[in-house]
Scaffold this active site. Structure first.
Site, PDB file in Angstrom:
ATOM      1  N   ASP A   1      -6.152   6.770  12.777  1.00  0.00           N
ATOM      2  CA  ASP A   1      -6.399   6.384  11.195  1.00  0.00           C
ATOM      3  C   ASP A   1      -4.579   5.891  10.616  1.00  0.00           C
ATOM      4  O   ASP A   1      -4.295   6.921   9.897  1.00  0.00           O
ATOM      5  CB  ASP A   1      -6.736   7.454  10.114  1.00  0.00           C
TER       6      ASP A   1
ATOM      7  N   HIS B   1     -11.682   2.160  10.784  1.00  0.00           N
ATOM      8  CA  HIS B   1     -11.769   1.856   9.440  1.00  0.00           C
ATOM      9  C   HIS B   1     -11.670   0.185   9.245  1.00  0.00           C
ATOM     10  O   HIS B   1     -10.257  -0.217   9.135  1.00  0.00           O
ATOM     11  CB  HIS B   1     -11.549   2.723   8.175  1.00  0.00           C
TER      12      HIS B   1
ATOM     13  N   HIS C   1      -7.390  12.464  16.244  1.00  0.00           N
ATOM     14  CA  HIS C   1      -6.693  13.323  15.396  1.00  0.00           C
ATOM     15  C   HIS C   1      -8.135  13.609  15.154  1.00  0.00           C
ATOM     16  O   HIS C   1      -8.974  13.601  15.138  1.00  0.00           O
ATOM     17  CB  HIS C   1      -6.684  12.855  14.648  1.00  0.00           C
TER      18      HIS C   1
ATOM     19  N   HIS D   1     -10.138  15.101  11.820  1.00  0.00           N
ATOM     20  CA  HIS D   1     -10.711  15.101  11.029  1.00  0.00           C
ATOM     21  C   HIS D   1     -11.898  14.803  10.859  1.00  0.00           C
ATOM     22  O   HIS D   1     -12.168  13.898  11.573  1.00  0.00           O
ATOM     23  CB  HIS D   1     -10.105  13.981   9.631  1.00  0.00           C
TER      24      HIS D   1
ATOM     25  N   HIS E   1       0.015  10.612   9.192  1.00  0.00           N
ATOM     26  CA  HIS E   1      -1.726  10.754   8.617  1.00  0.00           C
ATOM     27  C   HIS E   1      -2.191  12.983   8.631  1.00  0.00           C
ATOM     28  O   HIS E   1      -2.569  13.190   8.390  1.00  0.00           O
ATOM     29  CB  HIS E   1      -2.727  10.191   9.216  1.00  0.00           C
TER      30      HIS E   1
ATOM     31  N   ASP F   1     -14.846  12.608  11.026  1.00  0.00           N
ATOM     32  CA  ASP F   1     -15.145  11.651  10.950  1.00  0.00           C
ATOM     33  C   ASP F   1     -14.344  10.838  12.088  1.00  0.00           C
ATOM     34  O   ASP F   1     -15.128  10.396  12.482  1.00  0.00           O
ATOM     35  CB  ASP F   1     -14.799  10.251   9.854  1.00  0.00           C
ATOM     36  N   HIS F   2     -13.951  11.441  13.012  1.00  0.00           N
ATOM     37  CA  HIS F   2     -13.532  11.458  13.888  1.00  0.00           C
ATOM     38  C   HIS F   2     -14.115  12.079  15.209  1.00  0.00           C
ATOM     39  O   HIS F   2     -14.109  11.505  16.217  1.00  0.00           O
ATOM     40  CB  HIS F   2     -11.635  10.968  14.554  1.00  0.00           C
TER      41      HIS F   2
HETATM   42 FE    FE Z   1     -11.018   8.425   9.298  1.00  0.00          FE
HETATM   43 ZN    ZN Z   2      -7.930  10.622   9.321  1.00  0.00          ZN
END
Ligand code: FE
Ligand code: ZN
Length: 257
Positions: free
Chosen positions: A131, A169, A56, A58, A112, A60-61
């Protein structure tokens, strides 16, 4: 043979690195940061990064995707319904792709984020679910509705129990503390919590999980269990709730836990 290792990133992310030891090719899932992967490649001369799988959009990905693609020429796979930097192939539900000689099926699991996908390798039983499903918990609802997330988790729960869950995570300990608040009388949750607490104190990763473990201890996969429904009823006044409603109340409770 494919070996799967977690490269830690940021404070609690894992970048999953799949390594084909015979061909010395590797692939990475959700590289939010390029540095851990570049460091790994530098420490392993002769290895080539061929593929990047994104679940996805985001940061941090996806934060490391373009730098990795530029440095290695790796192909970038990502969800069709989201904008993913450097994406070469946009994936829709039901698509099958081949990475490191392994077939991966794409499952759309909104909640999410709206376009979130998971990658499932049926033969080995690997699930890279970003996530969506976490060990002991699930992702926050940033874009989707509780009903969407509940349905997505149900879909993942239908996969074989031996499926290994590679989520992104290290939230397992805090998730299990919440699970214990939901089901204080569940001995399996209590045992898993103390085991994960031991692992974390020793600096050990708590992943991958399995679907069997999650079904036994993750409240978000247990919305049709009487204990879970009764706990929600006890907090909010007794009603007859559907599993989807129980899920929505659980997610809202966890947001403030
Ligand atoms: Fe994440
Ligand atoms: Zn995420």
């Amino acid at each position: 043979m494919i070996q799967i290792d977690a490269l830690p990133a940021f404070t609690d992310n894992y970048l999953w690195l799949l390594q084909d030891t015979a061909s010395r090719r590797c692939a990475v899932v959700d590289p939010g940061d390029a540095t851990p992967v570049l460091n790994w490649l530098e420490a392993h001369p002769g290895w080539i990064l061929t593929d990047i799988l994104v679940t996805h959009h985001h940061f941090d990905h996806v934060g490391g995707v373009e730098a990795l693609k530029q440095a290695t020429g790796a192909r970038v796979f990502g969800p069709a319904r989201e904008s993913i930097p450097g994406r070469d192939q946009a994936l829709l539900d039901g698509v099958r792709l081949e990475v490191l000689g392994q077939a991966f099926d794409v499952l759309e699991v909104p909640g999410h984020t709206l376009g979130h996908i998971a990658y499932y390798q049926a033969e080995h039983g690997w699930l890279f679910c970003g996530d969506t499903l976490f060990a002991g918990g699930c992702g926050r609802l940033f874009e989707g509705t509780p009903a969407q997330m509940h349905q997505s988790l149900q879909r993942l729960a239908y996969l074989p129990e031996s499926t290994r869950v590679y989520c992104t995570h290290e939230y397992t300990l805090s998730n299990l503390r919440f699970a214990q608040a939901v089901e204080p009388g569940n001995g399996f949750i209590a045992r898993r919590l103390s085991q994960v607490a031991e692992w974390r104190a020793a600096g050990r990763i708590s992943l991958p999980s399995t679907l069997a473990l999650e079904k036994a201890s993750n409240p978000f996969l247990r919305c049709d269990e009487p204990e879970v429904r009764e706990k929600i009823d006890e907090r909010e006044g007794v009603q007859q709730r559907s599993p989807a409603e129980v899920f929505a109340r659980l997610r809202a409770w966890k947001d403030q836990f």
